[in-house]
Design an enzyme around this catalytic site. Structure first.
Site, PDB file in Angstrom:
ATOM      1  N   ASN A  21       5.625  -5.018  -6.271  1.00 40.06           N
ATOM      2  CA  ASN A  21       4.072  -4.818  -6.210  1.00 40.06           C
ATOM      3  C   ASN A  21       3.808  -3.817  -7.356  1.00 40.06           C
ATOM      4  OD1 ASN A  21       1.327  -4.165  -6.142  1.00 40.06           O
ATOM      5  ND2 ASN A  21       1.751  -2.887  -3.934  1.00 40.06           N
ATOM      6  N   LYS A  23       1.248  -2.798  -8.928  1.00 42.01           N
ATOM      7  CA  LYS A  23       0.039  -2.133  -9.043  1.00 42.01           C
ATOM      8  C   LYS A  23      -0.552  -2.072 -10.353  1.00 42.01           C
ATOM      9  CE  LYS A  23       1.993   0.443  -5.103  1.00 42.01           C
ATOM     10  NZ  LYS A  23       2.054   1.474  -4.412  1.00 42.01           N
ATOM     11  N   HIS A 108      -3.443  -4.385   1.113  1.00 41.77           N
ATOM     12  CA  HIS A 108      -2.752  -3.134   0.749  1.00 41.77           C
ATOM     13  C   HIS A 108      -3.564  -1.751   1.055  1.00 41.77           C
ATOM     14  CE1 HIS A 108      -0.551  -0.152  -1.414  1.00 41.77           C
ATOM     15  NE2 HIS A 108       0.596  -1.145  -1.707  1.00 41.77           N
ATOM     16  N   GLU A 110      -3.625   0.768  -0.739  1.00 43.84           N
ATOM     17  CA  GLU A 110      -4.780   1.290  -1.667  1.00 43.84           C
ATOM     18  C   GLU A 110      -5.859   0.659  -1.812  1.00 43.84           C
ATOM     19  OE1 GLU A 110      -1.351   1.142  -4.509  1.00 43.84           O
ATOM     20  OE2 GLU A 110      -0.316   2.902  -3.550  1.00 43.84           O
ATOM     21  N   GLU A 184       3.521  -1.284   6.090  1.00 44.25           N
ATOM     22  CA  GLU A 184       3.570  -0.198   4.785  1.00 44.25           C
ATOM     23  C   GLU A 184       3.111   1.182   5.658  1.00 44.25           C
ATOM     24  OE1 GLU A 184       4.325  -1.568   0.661  1.00 44.25           O
ATOM     25  OE2 GLU A 184       2.188  -1.630   1.164  1.00 44.25           O
ATOM     26  N   GLY A 190       4.624   5.565  -2.141  1.00 40.76           N
ATOM     27  CA  GLY A 190       4.835   6.524  -3.259  1.00 40.76           C
ATOM     28  C   GLY A 190       4.821   7.992  -2.907  1.00 40.76           C
ATOM     29  N   SER A 229       8.451   3.538  -0.614  1.00 31.97           N
ATOM     30  CA  SER A 229       9.394   4.496  -1.108  1.00 31.97           C
ATOM     31  C   SER A 229      10.872   3.738  -0.816  1.00 31.97           C
ATOM     32  CB  SER A 229       9.368   5.803  -0.918  1.00 31.97           C
ATOM     33  OG  SER A 229       8.279   6.572  -0.924  1.00 31.97           O
TER      34      SER A 229
HETATM   35  P1  PGA Z   1       6.263   2.354  -3.098  1.00 28.58           P
HETATM   36  O1  PGA Z   1       4.989   1.568  -2.843  1.00 28.58           O
HETATM   37  O2  PGA Z   1       7.489   1.463  -3.271  1.00 28.58           O
HETATM   38  O3  PGA Z   1       5.958   3.156  -4.403  1.00 28.58           O
HETATM   39  O4  PGA Z   1       6.068   3.602  -2.139  1.00 28.58           O
HETATM   40  C1  PGA Z   1       5.196   0.543  -1.987  1.00 28.58           C
HETATM   41  C2  PGA Z   1       3.718  -0.370  -2.097  1.00 28.58           C
HETATM   42  O5  PGA Z   1       2.663   0.126  -2.200  1.00 28.58           O
HETATM   43  O6  PGA Z   1       3.846  -1.519  -1.826  1.00 28.58           O
END
Ligand code: PGA
Length: 273
Positions: A21, A23, A108, A110, A184, A190, A229
């Site tokens: 992903n 983003k 997601h 976010e 998630e 993140g 992460s």
């Molecule tokens: P990350 O993000 O691996 O940077 O923690 C995962 C995601 O948001 O899909």
């Protein structure tokens, strides 16, 4: 203008799924360079895992074209819940499909946070995606506050039920292979704070059981990905858990070498289930 042929459409949980992903990262030149590196690496040594990439909308065509003939799923990060209309700045599922992409993320965290997407809206988006012929990877997970207050299972139950009710179990039963769930935990995204294998397995087992309660068939065939992460150092250990079928990877998917490292570390391991 001809519609590009979509290259790959289904995901199953018989081998690892490694999904990047991106983003709001990577521009056109980066996307092309990534595709070239990945194609070269997979031509030299085929991937033992299923691979998917979710670039920003403007680069769906670029990535789809660059990966033509390479067994990689290309997907969008979001679609609108309506098939067309006056929705400035949004993109419909059929528009995504016409780029050659075959999947989309839905819900997601976010987007839930930045755009106030509700469980109901996420389900409508997943339904729109499936109706248009896209696969849907639906993201869900609890916040830190929800985990610390003991509400994790209640939150997962609410988010999953909204999906099952909103899309409809009949539609989902017949779409096995074209939808997946990404667990998630928001506190792990993140932050560098990865869920332990036990935390991930507990959540995935819970989701699998809820799916088995509701679906007539296919609960065991729905890929359950972990995200938050995930990186080369922790992916094999997480993937060793029975109900972890793969990863939705943010930060660690931006560098082709790191992403390929994860593919190699997880891909060879047979799933227990
Ligand atoms: P990350 O993000 O691996 O940077 O923690 C995962 C995601 O948001 O899909």
């Amino acid at each position: 203008m001809t519609t590009p042929t979509p290259h790959r459409t289904t995901m199953h949980n018989r081998s690892a799924i490694l999904a990047g992903n991106w983003k709001m990262n990577l521009g056109r030149a980066d996307v092309r360079a990534f595709a070239a590196d990945l194609s070269r690496a997979l031509a030299a040594e085929p991937s033992p895992a299923q691979v998917a990439l979710f670039p920003a909308h403007p680069f769906l065509c670029t990535l789809s074209d660059a990966l033509r003939g390479v067994p990689v799923i290309v997907g969008a990060q979001d679609v609108h819940a309506e098939p067309e209309g006056a929705h400035t700045g949004d993109v419909s599922a059929s528009q995504v499909l016409s780029t050659g992409a075959t999947w989309t993320l839905c819900g997601h965290s976010e987007r839930r946070a930045d755009h106030a997407e509700t469980d109901d809206l996420v389900a409508r988006k997943a339904r729109a995606a499936l109706e248009a012929g896209l696969g849907a990877m639906v993201c869900l997970g609890e916040t830190l506050h929800e985990r610390e207050s003991g509400a994790t299972e209640a939150v997962l139950e609410r988010q999953l039920s909204a999906l099952l009710d909103g899309v409809g179990v009949d539609r989902l039963d017949t779409a096995v292979g074209r939808w997946a769930v990404a667990y998630e935990p928001v506190w792990a995204i993140g932050t560098g704070r990865t869920a332990t294998p036990q935390i991930a397995q507990d959540a995935h087992r819970f989701l699998r059981a809820r799916l088995a309660d509701r679906l007539d068939r296919g609960a065991g065939a729905i890929p359950l990905l972990y995200g938050g992460s995930a990186k080369p150092e922790n992916c094999a250990e997480l993937f060793a858990e029975t109900d972890v079928d793969g990863f939705l990877i943010g930060g660690a998917s931006l560098d082709p070498a790191t992403f390929l490292d994860m593919i190699r570390r997880c891909g060879g391991a047979p799933k227990k289930a």
